[in-house]
Design an enzyme around this catalytic site. Structure first.
Site, mmCIF file in Angstrom:
data_model
loop_
_atom_site.group_PDB
_atom_site.id
_atom_site.type_symbol
_atom_site.label_atom_id
_atom_site.label_comp_id
_atom_site.label_asym_id
_atom_site.label_seq_id
_atom_site.Cartn_x
_atom_site.Cartn_y
_atom_site.Cartn_z
ATOM 1 N N ASN A 137 0.867 -1.184 0.000
ATOM 2 C CA ASN A 137 0.000 0.000 0.000
ATOM 3 C C ASN A 137 0.903 1.233 0.000
ATOM 4 O O ASN A 137 1.554 1.520 1.005
ATOM 5 C CB ASN A 137 -0.884 -0.042 1.258
ATOM 6 C CG ASN A 137 -1.646 1.240 1.486
ATOM 7 O OD1 ASN A 137 -1.749 2.092 0.598
ATOM 8 N ND2 ASN A 137 -2.181 1.398 2.689
ATOM 9 N N LYS A 148 0.049 4.350 -0.194
ATOM 10 C CA LYS A 148 -0.535 5.558 0.422
ATOM 11 C C LYS A 148 -0.286 6.770 -0.493
ATOM 12 O O LYS A 148 -0.324 6.616 -1.714
ATOM 13 C CB LYS A 148 0.030 5.746 1.831
ATOM 14 C CG LYS A 148 -0.045 4.432 2.633
ATOM 15 C CD LYS A 148 0.225 4.597 4.093
ATOM 16 C CE LYS A 148 0.093 3.233 4.764
ATOM 17 N NZ LYS A 148 0.162 3.297 6.201
ATOM 18 N N HIS A 161 -9.408 1.062 4.908
ATOM 19 C CA HIS A 161 -8.094 1.182 5.555
ATOM 20 C C HIS A 161 -8.227 2.077 6.791
ATOM 21 O O HIS A 161 -9.012 3.029 6.796
ATOM 22 C CB HIS A 161 -7.073 1.773 4.585
ATOM 23 C CG HIS A 161 -5.684 1.748 5.144
ATOM 24 N ND1 HIS A 161 -5.225 2.734 5.979
ATOM 25 C CD2 HIS A 161 -4.685 0.841 5.038
ATOM 26 C CE1 HIS A 161 -3.983 2.430 6.359
ATOM 27 N NE2 HIS A 161 -3.627 1.292 5.791
ATOM 28 N N GLU A 164 -6.541 4.421 7.923
ATOM 29 C CA GLU A 164 -6.372 5.873 7.697
ATOM 30 C C GLU A 164 -7.645 6.476 7.107
ATOM 31 O O GLU A 164 -7.994 7.625 7.396
ATOM 32 C CB GLU A 164 -5.143 6.120 6.812
ATOM 33 C CG GLU A 164 -3.864 5.927 7.620
ATOM 34 C CD GLU A 164 -2.670 5.418 6.836
ATOM 35 O OE1 GLU A 164 -2.645 5.537 5.604
ATOM 36 O OE2 GLU A 164 -1.751 4.873 7.494
ATOM 37 N N GLU A 174 -5.157 -5.231 10.289
ATOM 38 C CA GLU A 174 -4.124 -4.232 10.534
ATOM 39 C C GLU A 174 -4.420 -3.535 11.863
ATOM 40 O O GLU A 174 -5.206 -2.570 11.900
ATOM 41 C CB GLU A 174 -4.102 -3.199 9.407
ATOM 42 C CG GLU A 174 -3.801 -3.795 8.052
ATOM 43 C CD GLU A 174 -3.241 -2.746 7.103
ATOM 44 O OE1 GLU A 174 -2.110 -2.935 6.630
ATOM 45 O OE2 GLU A 174 -3.909 -1.738 6.853
ATOM 46 N N GLY A 188 2.603 1.981 10.797
ATOM 47 C CA GLY A 188 3.546 3.090 10.676
ATOM 48 C C GLY A 188 4.232 3.445 11.982
ATOM 49 O O GLY A 188 4.858 4.496 12.097
ATOM 50 N N SER A 193 3.624 -2.378 10.120
ATOM 51 C CA SER A 193 5.081 -2.406 10.311
ATOM 52 C C SER A 193 5.719 -3.732 9.885
ATOM 53 O O SER A 193 6.630 -4.224 10.556
ATOM 54 C CB SER A 193 5.433 -2.060 11.764
ATOM 55 O OG SER A 193 5.009 -0.733 12.058
#
Ligand code: PGA
Length: 254
Positions: free
Chosen positions: A10, A12, A96, A98, A167, A173, A213
């Site tokens: 991904n 982003k 996702h 985010e 996730e 991250g 991560s």
């Protein structure tokens, strides 16, 4: 029958078309077993370049990071599943963390997006995961079940292909990775919920990816964990060498 195995990246909000082309020229993963799928989610603007430059020797598919649920209309800044399919992409990330946490996407919207993806022959990669607070409160199962139920609410028979990416929000991250056991436990819960809905055989064939991560140094142990069929990689997928190393960490089929 077991699930397909998937190494997904991904990107982003990174890499425009020229950087996408440069990545694909440099990307040279070791040969993988049959049935392994490599999957990249570039920005929507770079999908065309990725589809055009995709090396034919690789089992590499291209997807988008988000879709709108309507096919067309006055939705400035959005892209529809119909457009994505027309551009040659085959997959879509949906829900996702985010999107959920930075852009306020709700469970109900995630369900509508999944339906739109199915409606245009795209395979959705449904992202779910708990926050640190939810985990500490012992709400892992409740959160995962709520998210996966809402995402699949409109799916009648389970016939269309989809994947689920677990996730944990606290691992995205941050450099914090779930242990292989944490990933296996969460994936077993997800597999059970999908089995309750569509039967155990169908659930066995749904690829369950771990994300958060994932790096070259920890990919091997995560990919070897039970019920982990693949990984969804953010930061480390931006470097062709690192992403190739993660693909190379996939253990051979048992
Ligand atoms: P990360 O991102 O690998 O950089 O933690 C994963 C993701 O958000 O898909």
């Amino acid at each position: 029958m077991t699930a397909r195995r998937v190494i997904a990246g991904n990107w982003k909000m990174h890499k425009g078309p020229s950087e996408t082309r440069a990545f694909l020229h440099a990307f040279d993963p070791p040969p993988s077993d049959d049935g392994v799928l490599l999957l990249l989610f570039p920005s929507a603007l770079s999908v065309h370049a990725a589809v055009a430059e995709r090396p034919s020797r690789l089992p590499l598919a291209i997807g988008v990071q988000n879709v709108h649920w309507e096919d067309a209309g006055a939705f400035t800044g959005e892209i529809s599943a119909a457009m994505v399919a027309d551009a040659g992409a085959t997959h879509a990330l949906v829900g996702h963390s985010e999107r959920r946490h930075l852009f306020g996407e709700t469970d109900e919207e995630v369900g509508r997006k999944v339906e739109a993806a199915f409606g245009h022959g795209l395979e959705p990669v449904i992202c779910v995961g708990e926050t640190l607070e939810e985990r500490r409160e012992g709400r892992l199962e409740e959160v995962l079940f709520r998210q996966v139920d809402a995402a699949l609410a409109g799916m009648k028979d389970g016939a269309s292909d989809f994947m689920v990416a677990y996730e944990p929000v606290w691992a995205i991250g941050t450099g914090e990775t779930a242990t292989p056991d944490d990933a296996s436990d969460a994936h077993a819960l997800l597999r059970r919920r999908i089995a309750d809905r569509f039967g155990p055989e169908r659930a066995q064939r749904v690829p369950l990816l771990y994300g958060g991560s994932v790096k070259p140094h920890n990919a091997g142990e995560l990919l070897a964990a039970s019920d982990v069929d693949g990984v969804l990689v953010g930061g480390a997928s931006l470097d062709p060498g690192d992403f190739a190393a993660i693909a190379g960490a996939l253990p051979p089929h048992a």
